[in-house]
Design an enzyme around this catalytic site. Structure first.
Site, short mmCIF file in Angstrom:
data_model
loop_
_atom_site.label_atom_id
_atom_site.label_comp_id
_atom_site.label_asym_id
_atom_site.label_seq_id
_atom_site.Cartn_x
_atom_site.Cartn_y
_atom_site.Cartn_z
N TYR A 39 27.11 7.45 -23.66
CA TYR A 39 25.86 6.97 -24.25
C TYR A 39 25.20 8.07 -25.06
O TYR A 39 25.23 9.25 -24.69
CB TYR A 39 24.89 6.53 -23.15
CG TYR A 39 25.31 5.28 -22.42
CD1 TYR A 39 25.92 4.22 -23.09
CD2 TYR A 39 25.07 5.15 -21.06
CE1 TYR A 39 26.27 3.07 -22.42
CE2 TYR A 39 25.42 3.99 -20.37
CZ TYR A 39 26.03 2.96 -21.06
OH TYR A 39 26.37 1.82 -20.39
N HIS A 199 15.58 0.03 -19.16
CA HIS A 199 16.85 0.76 -19.11
C HIS A 199 17.17 1.35 -17.74
O HIS A 199 18.18 2.03 -17.58
CB HIS A 199 16.88 1.83 -20.20
CG HIS A 199 16.99 1.24 -21.58
ND1 HIS A 199 15.92 1.11 -22.42
CD2 HIS A 199 18.04 0.68 -22.22
CE1 HIS A 199 16.32 0.52 -23.54
NE2 HIS A 199 17.59 0.24 -23.45
N ARG A 229 22.30 0.17 -34.80
CA ARG A 229 23.02 0.79 -33.70
C ARG A 229 24.03 -0.22 -33.22
O ARG A 229 23.81 -1.43 -33.34
CB ARG A 229 22.01 1.13 -32.61
CG ARG A 229 22.59 1.35 -31.26
CD ARG A 229 21.55 1.73 -30.22
NE ARG A 229 22.30 2.06 -29.03
CZ ARG A 229 22.55 1.22 -28.05
NH1 ARG A 229 22.08 0.00 -28.08
NH2 ARG A 229 23.29 1.59 -27.02
N ASN A 231 26.45 -1.48 -29.95
CA ASN A 231 26.68 -1.40 -28.51
C ASN A 231 27.92 -2.24 -28.20
O ASN A 231 28.21 -3.19 -28.91
CB ASN A 231 25.45 -1.95 -27.77
CG ASN A 231 25.54 -1.72 -26.28
OD1 ASN A 231 25.74 -0.60 -25.84
ND2 ASN A 231 25.42 -2.79 -25.50
N GLU A 273 27.64 -5.64 -30.13
CA GLU A 273 26.28 -5.99 -30.52
C GLU A 273 25.80 -5.03 -31.60
O GLU A 273 25.81 -3.81 -31.40
CB GLU A 273 25.34 -5.90 -29.31
CG GLU A 273 25.76 -6.80 -28.16
CD GLU A 273 24.96 -6.56 -26.88
OE1 GLU A 273 25.08 -7.38 -25.96
OE2 GLU A 273 24.23 -5.54 -26.79
N LYS A 325 29.41 -1.65 -16.93
CA LYS A 325 29.90 -2.56 -17.97
C LYS A 325 30.73 -3.70 -17.37
O LYS A 325 31.07 -4.65 -18.08
CB LYS A 325 30.70 -1.79 -19.02
CG LYS A 325 29.80 -0.97 -19.96
CD LYS A 325 30.60 -0.27 -21.04
CE LYS A 325 29.73 0.60 -21.94
NZ LYS A 325 29.05 -0.17 -23.00
C1 HEM Z 1 17.67 3.51 -29.95
C2 HEM Z 1 17.26 2.68 -29.03
C3 HEM Z 1 18.09 2.22 -27.83
C4 HEM Z 1 19.20 2.76 -27.25
C5 HEM Z 1 19.95 4.03 -27.66
C6 HEM Z 1 19.56 1.90 -26.15
C7 HEM Z 1 20.64 2.10 -25.32
C8 HEM Z 1 21.09 1.21 -24.37
C9 HEM Z 1 22.34 1.33 -23.66
C10 HEM Z 1 23.34 2.46 -23.85
C11 HEM Z 1 22.45 0.27 -22.81
C12 HEM Z 1 23.63 -0.02 -21.91
C13 HEM Z 1 24.50 -1.03 -22.64
C14 HEM Z 1 25.94 -1.15 -22.16
O1 HEM Z 1 26.53 -0.16 -21.70
O2 HEM Z 1 26.49 -2.25 -22.33
C15 HEM Z 1 21.27 -0.53 -23.01
C16 HEM Z 1 21.00 -1.70 -22.33
C17 HEM Z 1 19.91 -2.50 -22.59
N1 HEM Z 1 18.95 -2.28 -23.57
FE1 HEM Z 1 18.78 -0.69 -24.76
N2 HEM Z 1 18.67 0.88 -26.08
C18 HEM Z 1 17.75 1.04 -27.08
C19 HEM Z 1 16.66 0.23 -27.36
C20 HEM Z 1 16.37 -0.90 -26.66
C21 HEM Z 1 15.21 -1.72 -26.89
C22 HEM Z 1 14.13 -1.43 -27.92
C23 HEM Z 1 15.29 -2.77 -26.01
C24 HEM Z 1 14.35 -3.92 -25.80
C25 HEM Z 1 13.52 -4.38 -26.59
C26 HEM Z 1 16.49 -2.61 -25.25
C27 HEM Z 1 16.94 -3.49 -24.29
C28 HEM Z 1 18.06 -3.32 -23.50
C29 HEM Z 1 18.45 -4.23 -22.46
C30 HEM Z 1 17.71 -5.51 -22.07
C31 HEM Z 1 19.61 -3.72 -21.87
C32 HEM Z 1 20.37 -4.31 -20.69
C33 HEM Z 1 19.84 -3.63 -19.44
C34 HEM Z 1 20.35 -4.27 -18.16
O3 HEM Z 1 21.54 -4.10 -17.84
O4 HEM Z 1 19.54 -4.92 -17.47
N3 HEM Z 1 17.12 -1.47 -25.66
N4 HEM Z 1 20.45 0.06 -23.95
#
Ligand code: HEM
Ligand SMILES: Cc1cc2nc3c(=O)[nH]c(=O)nc-3n(C[C@H](O)[C@H](O)[C@H](O)COP(=O)(O)OP(=O)(O)OC[C@H]3O[C@@H](n4cnc5c(N)ncnc54)[C@H](O)[C@@H]3O)c2cc1C
Ligand code: FES
Lengths: 356, 341
Positions: A39, A199, A229, A231, A273, A325
């Site tokens: 990450y 997160h 970005r 994912n 995504e 994951k």
């Molecule tokens: C640069 C900004 C962001 C980064 C680098 C980031 C990074 C991540 C990463 C690495 C994951 C794990 C995904 C995986 O391994 O499949 C994740 C999950 C998630 N992110 Fe972010 N994120 C960012 C911004 C946001 C924002 C702004 C939101 C919401 C508005 C968000 C909502 C979520 C949600 C809902 C999950 C799933 C969490 C769960 O497992 O319950 N993210 N994000």
């Protein structure tokens, strides 16, 4: 009529491999030379066109999905009609949703001029989407002039899940969302949370400082730039089904166990995504709009560079990340299938020999 | 190959530009003694970038003696929703009152003139989840308050407006009175310093829970507002204000700044760190040079800083990892600050 984005600047790029459609448009999530995934705040400017081993992607903010557009939108509209809780707005987010709608309709009309048209006279807008048959006049800010709230109206026109974050008491909060294609999370559960709270379930992310750097990045996102970005994960469903949200758990919860039992690895899906970050100027809200793509291991298998790289990345991933994951238990047999030489195809056997 | 083929502009639609560009003056009208209202449009007629209530535009008003662009900030008076015009109201600051000529140049504009602008920039935006708002304006400080009030009216919120002005100098009084005809919006007009202070205290003490207050006006008025809010036990996070100008600062102490490449700069009293950096050929973006706009922020690696700006929050000061180089200095005589420039 064509759903190809209008991009006069984009050079003709012949696909490096004779594949068309879905695979050629796929936003392959890894840089060429990547061998191990961790990450990070992996953001880059939007609209950058990336070539992949099978084609290219990225010239537009919205990817309608070519010939799949109609089917994706039918799925989206069916889910929204059946479950109104997929749209959640915190108090005071109405103006930000109008800001979002205006930005996207303007962008779409320029990106897809053969399909979409927008005319403006002051606050009175006229939107036409010839692919879906939408013809709507409305007054910006006047909810009574639209058949749905502005976020839902937009969500019924484009494939992206729509998320807005806004600052409250020094934290960026997820204060509005229309989410029908969540990967094992739920908009009703997460709406109103801070980025740190959201997160929390992700291993390493907050502890290693990625969450706070991501928040800093979004807080400082300049008005004159758009970022994106990518994912990825292996989907919790063995079909193209985009909706693997917590709401639908009974529908997909048994997919993977059955697939693993039958060793039906060809059906396993890589879920990609693409998320766009835009600071909307009228309200200062920042978008985190998510476009989800699926591709099966069967399809990935056709592209030698992809099968090799995916297997390498998936097998190298530390256990905690693989468990989060969701593929810790079956990654070895699945990746073994992906990289096994296929004796019926002389080309592929040749390339495998070359590797060895 | 994931090669980069082409880089496109971030926004395809022209109505999202914020970089320096020329706008045309479409109308100039007096709205009070010494105040003109200037209407700007895009020369090609394209829509203008929407903005948050309370945002301002940066106008190039001329060049100073050293040939540097002189740029002044002016608050936009509209509600910011898909605007077709940008409108500002500018009070003439005479040289004998400390004006540097910028406002006089705005007053000299005529219909058809082209003006270079940047922005809009937002530094005085409303909280999106506010349940009620108390808007407080004094003098020319009415401009961002009018913008807030119009947005409240547009989106159907509720607001109480308090406007303190001198007779004959109440710019935009008619517009505010018209807004107060709408349900949910009330206007209190007040003349004179003592009456203003009394009314301010009374209205601050009588607001529903969850109200956010916003004020703009001269420095002494804003001080009174902050003190009154504190006396009425308002949490600081609900008390917002915008300053058009900063109070006079003392020249400060001599200190030195060590740059990222090891260079050391002496900064004598009366010279700002920003000026020292610019003189040494290190480009640092800047605008107000008075510690109010936040433009000249510089990351700090070490050293004790006396923060003299009006931008950073208490938490940001405590963290100590940035400073605003146009006003802030080392905390003590001969101190050393390491900056990442
Ligand atoms: C640069 C900004 C962001 C980064 C680098 C980031 C990074 C991540 C990463 C690495 C994951 C794990 C995904 C995986 O391994 O499949 C994740 C999950 C998630 N992110 Fe972010 N994120 C960012 C911004 C946001 C924002 C702004 C939101 C919401 C508005 C968000 C909502 C979520 C949600 C809902 C999950 C799933 C969490 C769960 O497992 O319950 N993210 N994000
Ligand atoms: C966010 C914001 C919004 C504003 N909105 C409005 C508005 O809606 N209407 C309006 O009339 N005015 C507004 N102003 C004030 C406006 O920008 C000008 O300051 C004002 O018009 C006077 O301009 P001037 O060129 O005549 O004088 P200025 O150049 O602004 O000079 C005013 C004072 O600042 C001092 N000063 C100037 N430059 C420097 C420097 N480099 N270093 C140290 N001191 C300096 C001068 O000595 C003088 O005392 C706003 C200011 C800000 C920051
Ligand atoms: S230049 Fe405005 S805060 Fe320093």
């Amino acid at each position: 009529m064509t759903l190809a984005p209008e991009n006069p600047l984009a050079p003709e790029t012949p696909a490096a491999f004779p594949v068309r459609g879905h695979t050629a448009r796929l936003p392959w999530p890894f840089p060429d030379d990547l061998e191990a995934f961790r990450y990070s705040v992996n953001v880059e400017p939007a609209r950058l066109v990336r070539q992949t081993a099978a084609g290219s992607w990225g010239g537009t903010i919205v990817d309608l999905g070519g010939e799949e557009y109609g089917a994706i939108m039918a799925d989206r509209r069916r889910i929204l009609d059946a479950d109104p809780h997929r749209v959640r707005l915190m108090p005071g987010m109405g103006p930000a949703c109008w800001d979002l709608l205006v930005y996207y309709l303007r962008d779409l009309a320029i990106s897809y001029p053969h399909v979409m048209e927008l005319s403006e006279h002051g606050d009175v807008f006229h939107w036409r989407n010839h692919a879906l048959g939408t013809d709507q006049r409305f007054v910006v800010g006047d909810a009574s002039t639209l058949p749905y709230d502005p976020m839902t109206f937009l969500g019924r026109e484009i494939p992206d899940d729509l998320l807005l974050v806004k600052e409250r008491d020094g934290h960026l909060c997820f204060d509005a969302g229309l989410v029908t294609f969540a990967a094992a999370w739920s908009v009703s559960f997460d709406v109103g949370m801070t980025m740190t709270e959201i997160h929390n379930p992700v291993p390493r992310l907050t502890r290693e400082g990625v969450t706070s750097r991501a928040e800093q990045f979004l807080r400082r996102l300049p008005a004159d730039q758009v970022y994106r970005r990518v994912n990825w994960t292996l989907s919790a469903s063995g079909s193209r089904k985009l909706d693997v949200s917590l709401e639908e758990l009974p529908e997909w919860g048994t997919d993977i166990p059955a697939l693993v039992r039958d060793e039906d690895w060809a059906r396993l899906q890589l879920r990609i995504e693409v998320e766009h970050f835009i600071r909307l100027p009228m309200t200062g809200a920042v978008t985190f709009n998510i476009r989800t793509h699926m591709t099966s291991l069967e399809e990935i298998r056709q592209i030698p560079a992809w099968r090799r790289q995916l297997a390498q990345v998936v097998l190298e991933l530390p256990e905690d990340l693989a468990a989060y994951k969701g593929f810790l238990d079956y990654r070895e047999p699945a990746m073994a299938w992906l990289t096994a030489p296929d004796r019926t195809d002389p080309d592929r056997t040749a390339s495998e020999k070359e590797l060895a | 190959m994931s090669a980069t083929l082409e880089r496109y502009p971030a926004h395809l639609h022209p109505g999202y530009r914020t970089q320096a560009r020329a706008l045309r003056v479409a109308a100039v009208a007096p709205v009070a003694e010494d105040v003109v209202h200037v209407t700007l449009v895009d020369p090609a007629g394209v829509p203008l970038t929407p903005y948050e209530p309370g945002a301002h535009l940066v106008l190039t008003v001329g060049t100073d003696a050293a040939g540097e662009k002189q740029r002044n900030a002016y608050s936009l008076t509209g509600d910011g929703v898909v605007p077709r015009t940008y409108e500002i109201s500018v009070l003439l600051q005479r040289p004998e009152d400390g004006g540097a000529g910028g406002s006089a140049r705005v007053h000299a504009l005529a219909v058809g003139d082209l003006v270079e602008v940047e922005g809009p920039r937002s530094s005085f935006a409303p909280r999106h989840d506010q349940r009620h708002t108390l808007l407080v304006a004094a003098g020319i400080g009415v401009t961002p308050v009018l913008s807030h009030a119009r947005a409240v009216a547009r989106w159907g919120g509720s607001a109480e407006i308090l406007y303190s002005y001198r007779p004959g100098r109440g710019a935009h009084l008619e517009e505010l009175r018209a807004l107060a005809e709408q349900p949910g919006i009330t206007l209190h007009e007040v003349v004179g310093r003592e009456a203003s202070a009394a009314l301010l205290a009374e209205r601050l003490a009588d607001q529903p829970l969850g109200t956010h207050a916003y004020a703009c006006g001269p420095p002494s008025f804003l001080e009174a507002y902050e003190a009154a809010a504190e006396r009425a036990c308002w949490p600081a996070s609900r008390v917002h204000l915008e300053r058009f100008a900063a109070p006079e600062l003392d020249p400060g102490v001599l200190f030195s700044a060590v740059l990222a490449d090891g260079t050391s700069l002496e900064v004598p009293p009366g010279t700002s760190l920003l000026e020292a950096l610019l003189a040494a050929g290190r480009p640092v973006p800047n605008l107000c040079r008075q510690g109010v706009c936040g433009e000249c922020v510089v990351p700090v690696r070490s050293g004790e800083v006396e923060h003299r700006d009006l931008v950073l929050s208490d938490a940001e000061r405590e963290a100590g990892d940035v400073l605003l180089s146009c006003v802030s200095r080392a905390a003590c005589e001969g101190g050393v600050i390491e900056v990442e420039v």
